[in-house]
Design a protein around this motif. Structure first.
Motif, mmCIF file in Angstrom:
data_model
loop_
_atom_site.group_PDB
_atom_site.id
_atom_site.type_symbol
_atom_site.label_atom_id
_atom_site.label_comp_id
_atom_site.label_asym_id
_atom_site.label_seq_id
_atom_site.Cartn_x
_atom_site.Cartn_y
_atom_site.Cartn_z
ATOM 1 N N MET A 1 0.852 -1.165 0.000
ATOM 2 C CA MET A 1 0.000 0.000 0.000
ATOM 3 C C MET A 1 0.903 1.235 0.000
ATOM 4 O O MET A 1 1.956 1.234 0.617
ATOM 5 N N LYS A 2 0.469 2.271 -0.684
ATOM 6 C CA LYS A 2 1.247 3.506 -0.746
ATOM 7 C C LYS A 2 0.454 4.642 -0.119
ATOM 8 O O LYS A 2 -0.775 4.638 -0.141
ATOM 9 N N ALA A 3 1.196 5.609 0.406
ATOM 10 C CA ALA A 3 0.589 6.823 0.934
ATOM 11 C C ALA A 3 1.304 8.015 0.324
ATOM 12 O O ALA A 3 2.518 7.965 0.069
ATOM 13 N N ARG A 4 0.543 9.059 0.082
ATOM 14 C CA ARG A 4 1.113 10.306 -0.423
ATOM 15 C C ARG A 4 0.775 11.397 0.592
ATOM 16 O O ARG A 4 -0.374 11.590 0.951
ATOM 17 N N GLU A 43 6.129 10.344 -0.692
ATOM 18 C CA GLU A 43 5.454 9.084 -0.968
ATOM 19 C C GLU A 43 6.068 8.001 -0.102
ATOM 20 O O GLU A 43 7.296 7.891 -0.007
ATOM 21 N N ILE A 44 5.211 7.212 0.518
ATOM 22 C CA ILE A 44 5.653 6.195 1.477
ATOM 23 C C ILE A 44 5.067 4.847 1.070
ATOM 24 O O ILE A 44 3.859 4.751 0.815
ATOM 25 N N ASP A 45 5.907 3.814 1.001
ATOM 26 C CA ASP A 45 5.449 2.440 0.793
ATOM 27 C C ASP A 45 5.210 1.821 2.166
ATOM 28 O O ASP A 45 6.091 1.845 3.026
ATOM 29 N N LEU A 46 4.031 1.249 2.345
ATOM 30 C CA LEU A 46 3.647 0.699 3.642
ATOM 31 C C LEU A 46 3.356 -0.791 3.544
ATOM 32 O O LEU A 46 2.868 -1.267 2.517
ATOM 33 N N ILE A 78 -4.202 7.835 0.841
ATOM 34 C CA ILE A 78 -3.832 6.428 0.755
ATOM 35 C C ILE A 78 -4.158 5.966 -0.671
ATOM 36 O O ILE A 78 -5.283 6.127 -1.143
#
Length: 79
Positions: A1-4, A43-46, A78
């Motif tokens: 899942m990615k978050a910006r 941007e974060i990879d979760l 998200i």
């Protein structure tokens, strides 16, 4: 899942980088630019698979590290 995460200075807080960009754009002939605000896009990879859990985790990251909540506001998306 990615978050910006988008982090911007709060309204009323001076933005010297934005002002420098506005001035430079004017010097390049873009006379119609009346204001520029500059911010950060992160941007974060979760590993999380639940969107609600992911958003809560990213909001905690913002409040603890990614944004200075005294002078900056942030939004979390998200993806």
């Amino acid at each position: 899942m990615k978050a910006r995460v988008t982090v911007m200075l709060r309204d009323g807080v001076l933005d010297p980088q934005g002002e420098a960009v506005r001035h430079a754009l004017g010097a390049l002939g873009f006379a119609g630019v009346e204001g520029v605000r500059q911010g950060k896009l992160i941007e974060i990879d979760l590993a999380a698979t639940d969107p609600a859990t992911a958003e809560a985790e990213v909001r905690a990251m913002c409040e603890k590290l990614l944004a200075n909540t005294v002078i900056e506001r942030f939004t979390v998306e998200i993806l």
